[in-house]
Scaffold this motif. Structure first.
Motif, PDB file in Angstrom:
ATOM      1  N   LEU A  26      10.695   2.463  34.142  1.00 39.42           N
ATOM      2  CA  LEU A  26      11.627   1.842  34.623  1.00 39.42           C
ATOM      3  C   LEU A  26      13.110   1.297  33.748  1.00 39.42           C
ATOM      4  O   LEU A  26      13.583   1.105  34.052  1.00 39.42           O
ATOM      5  CB  LEU A  26      10.539   0.647  34.752  1.00 39.42           C
ATOM      6  N   LEU A  27      12.228   0.800  32.587  1.00 36.97           N
ATOM      7  CA  LEU A  27      13.440   0.157  31.474  1.00 36.97           C
ATOM      8  C   LEU A  27      14.616   0.655  31.323  1.00 36.97           C
ATOM      9  O   LEU A  27      15.563   0.610  30.709  1.00 36.97           O
ATOM     10  CB  LEU A  27      12.585  -0.625  29.999  1.00 36.97           C
ATOM     11  N   ILE A  28      13.805   1.899  30.877  1.00 33.29           N
ATOM     12  CA  ILE A  28      15.173   2.888  30.398  1.00 33.29           C
ATOM     13  C   ILE A  28      16.160   3.361  31.747  1.00 33.29           C
ATOM     14  O   ILE A  28      17.317   3.135  31.411  1.00 33.29           O
ATOM     15  CB  ILE A  28      14.367   4.687  30.223  1.00 33.29           C
ATOM     16  N   LEU A  29      15.145   3.496  32.913  1.00 35.39           N
ATOM     17  CA  LEU A  29      16.176   3.877  34.290  1.00 35.39           C
ATOM     18  C   LEU A  29      17.305   2.169  33.945  1.00 35.39           C
ATOM     19  O   LEU A  29      18.423   1.727  34.978  1.00 35.39           O
ATOM     20  CB  LEU A  29      15.718   3.409  35.316  1.00 35.39           C
ATOM     21  N   TYR A  30      16.290   0.631  34.117  1.00 35.45           N
ATOM     22  CA  TYR A  30      17.470  -0.103  34.785  1.00 35.45           C
ATOM     23  C   TYR A  30      18.625   0.178  33.897  1.00 35.45           C
ATOM     24  O   TYR A  30      19.803  -0.434  33.690  1.00 35.45           O
ATOM     25  CB  TYR A  30      16.214  -1.213  34.325  1.00 35.45           C
ATOM     26  N   GLY A  31      18.247   0.143  32.061  1.00 32.71           N
ATOM     27  CA  GLY A  31      19.378   0.182  31.052  1.00 32.71           C
ATOM     28  C   GLY A  31      20.894   0.950  31.400  1.00 32.71           C
ATOM     29  O   GLY A  31      21.799   0.403  31.528  1.00 32.71           O
ATOM     30  N   LEU A  32      19.656   2.763  31.606  1.00 34.53           N
ATOM     31  CA  LEU A  32      21.210   3.418  31.956  1.00 34.53           C
ATOM     32  C   LEU A  32      21.861   2.727  33.556  1.00 34.53           C
ATOM     33  O   LEU A  32      22.961   3.018  33.483  1.00 34.53           O
ATOM     34  CB  LEU A  32      21.265   4.998  32.220  1.00 34.53           C
ATOM     35  N   ARG A  45      21.310 -13.122  25.777  1.00 37.72           N
ATOM     36  CA  ARG A  45      19.915 -12.723  25.555  1.00 37.72           C
ATOM     37  C   ARG A  45      18.753 -13.838  27.121  1.00 37.72           C
ATOM     38  O   ARG A  45      19.157 -14.650  26.190  1.00 37.72           O
ATOM     39  CB  ARG A  45      19.118 -12.524  24.790  1.00 37.72           C
ATOM     40  N   PRO A  46      18.114 -13.729  27.608  1.00 36.77           N
ATOM     41  CA  PRO A  46      16.895 -14.410  28.291  1.00 36.77           C
ATOM     42  C   PRO A  46      16.400 -14.748  27.145  1.00 36.77           C
ATOM     43  O   PRO A  46      16.653 -14.867  26.239  1.00 36.77           O
ATOM     44  CB  PRO A  46      16.346 -13.426  29.342  1.00 36.77           C
ATOM     45  N   GLY A  47      15.909 -16.534  27.829  1.00 36.34           N
ATOM     46  CA  GLY A  47      15.207 -17.270  26.406  1.00 36.34           C
ATOM     47  C   GLY A  47      14.011 -17.231  26.116  1.00 36.34           C
ATOM     48  O   GLY A  47      13.549 -15.772  27.382  1.00 36.34           O
ATOM     49  N   ILE A  48      13.159 -17.398  25.596  1.00 38.73           N
ATOM     50  CA  ILE A  48      11.668 -17.348  24.471  1.00 38.73           C
ATOM     51  C   ILE A  48      10.843 -16.843  26.041  1.00 38.73           C
ATOM     52  O   ILE A  48       9.800 -15.795  26.076  1.00 38.73           O
ATOM     53  CB  ILE A  48      11.231 -17.701  23.832  1.00 38.73           C
ATOM     54  N   PHE A  49      10.815 -17.680  26.815  1.00 41.84           N
ATOM     55  CA  PHE A  49       9.564 -17.995  28.165  1.00 41.84           C
ATOM     56  C   PHE A  49       9.511 -16.284  29.447  1.00 41.84           C
ATOM     57  O   PHE A  49       8.841 -16.264  30.046  1.00 41.84           O
ATOM     58  CB  PHE A  49       9.525 -18.834  29.122  1.00 41.84           C
ATOM     59  N   LEU A  51       9.911 -13.383  29.502  1.00 41.96           N
ATOM     60  CA  LEU A  51       9.321 -11.757  28.804  1.00 41.96           C
ATOM     61  C   LEU A  51      10.003 -10.371  29.619  1.00 41.96           C
ATOM     62  O   LEU A  51      10.788 -10.430  29.171  1.00 41.96           O
ATOM     63  CB  LEU A  51       8.464 -11.272  28.585  1.00 41.96           C
ATOM     64  N   LYS A  52      10.044 -10.692  31.151  1.00 43.02           N
ATOM     65  CA  LYS A  52      10.513  -9.684  32.117  1.00 43.02           C
ATOM     66  C   LYS A  52      11.838  -9.712  31.357  1.00 43.02           C
ATOM     67  O   LYS A  52      12.949  -8.519  31.565  1.00 43.02           O
ATOM     68  CB  LYS A  52      10.158  -9.801  33.179  1.00 43.02           C
ATOM     69  N   GLY A  53      12.611 -10.554  31.607  1.00 42.15           N
ATOM     70  CA  GLY A  53      14.187 -10.638  31.842  1.00 42.15           C
ATOM     71  C   GLY A  53      14.607 -10.221  30.202  1.00 42.15           C
ATOM     72  O   GLY A  53      16.117  -9.300  30.145  1.00 42.15           O
ATOM     73  N   LYS A  54      14.576 -10.526  29.048  1.00 40.73           N
ATOM     74  CA  LYS A  54      14.635  -9.940  27.401  1.00 40.73           C
ATOM     75  C   LYS A  54      14.380  -8.666  27.158  1.00 40.73           C
ATOM     76  O   LYS A  54      15.009  -7.889  27.211  1.00 40.73           O
ATOM     77  CB  LYS A  54      13.662 -10.777  26.709  1.00 40.73           C
ATOM     78  N   ALA A  55      12.906  -7.911  27.882  1.00 42.92           N
ATOM     79  CA  ALA A  55      12.363  -6.316  28.085  1.00 42.92           C
ATOM     80  C   ALA A  55      13.996  -5.525  28.853  1.00 42.92           C
ATOM     81  O   ALA A  55      14.577  -5.060  27.748  1.00 42.92           O
ATOM     82  CB  ALA A  55      11.637  -6.113  28.422  1.00 42.92           C
ATOM     83  N   LYS A  56      14.441  -6.426  29.704  1.00 42.59           N
ATOM     84  CA  LYS A  56      15.547  -5.931  30.745  1.00 42.59           C
ATOM     85  C   LYS A  56      16.589  -5.847  29.985  1.00 42.59           C
ATOM     86  O   LYS A  56      17.975  -4.315  30.146  1.00 42.59           O
ATOM     87  CB  LYS A  56      15.660  -5.948  32.171  1.00 42.59           C
ATOM     88  N   TRP A  57      16.974  -6.592  29.783  1.00 41.22           N
ATOM     89  CA  TRP A  57      18.957  -6.708  28.658  1.00 41.22           C
ATOM     90  C   TRP A  57      18.612  -6.363  27.436  1.00 41.22           C
ATOM     91  O   TRP A  57      19.440  -5.702  27.069  1.00 41.22           O
ATOM     92  CB  TRP A  57      18.535  -8.180  28.470  1.00 41.22           C
TER      93      TRP A  57
END
Length: 92
Positions: A26-32, A45-49, A51-57
């Motif tokens: 899902l992250l690969i698809l999102y990035g592409l 980049r999203p903040g430290i808390f 986690l999902k937003g940072k992974a997607k970014w």
């Protein structure tokens, strides 16, 4: 069929998978998808808390060097792989 039409078609096909892709897929698809539709990362980049937003970014940032066409082609390839895996799982 042009690349944009094929990309749009596969963006719809991925929604019809019977088995949910892994978080990594899902992250690969999102990035592409973001690289193909928006271009290089245009947000901080999203903040430290967040986690999902940072992974997607991070997933989007990882493919930032790809052109729109490369990102579309890679997205289509990834969706095809997921469709094949989905079909194989359904027949197993």
């Amino acid at each position: 069929m042009g690349l944009q039409e094929e990309f749009d078609e596969h963006a719809e096909k991925v929604k019809q998978l019977t088995k949910k892709p892994t978080d990594e897929d899902l992250l690969i698809l999102y990035g592409l998808f973001k690289q193909a539709t928006v271009g290089p990362v245009n947000t901080s980049r999203p903040g430290i808390f967040d986690l999902k937003g940072k992974a997607k970014w991070d997933a989007w940032k990882a493919v930032e060097a790809k052109s729109k066409e490369e990102a579309m082609t890679d997205y289509i390839t990834k969706v095809k792989q997921l469709i094949e895996a989905d079909a194989a799982a359904a027949t197993a």
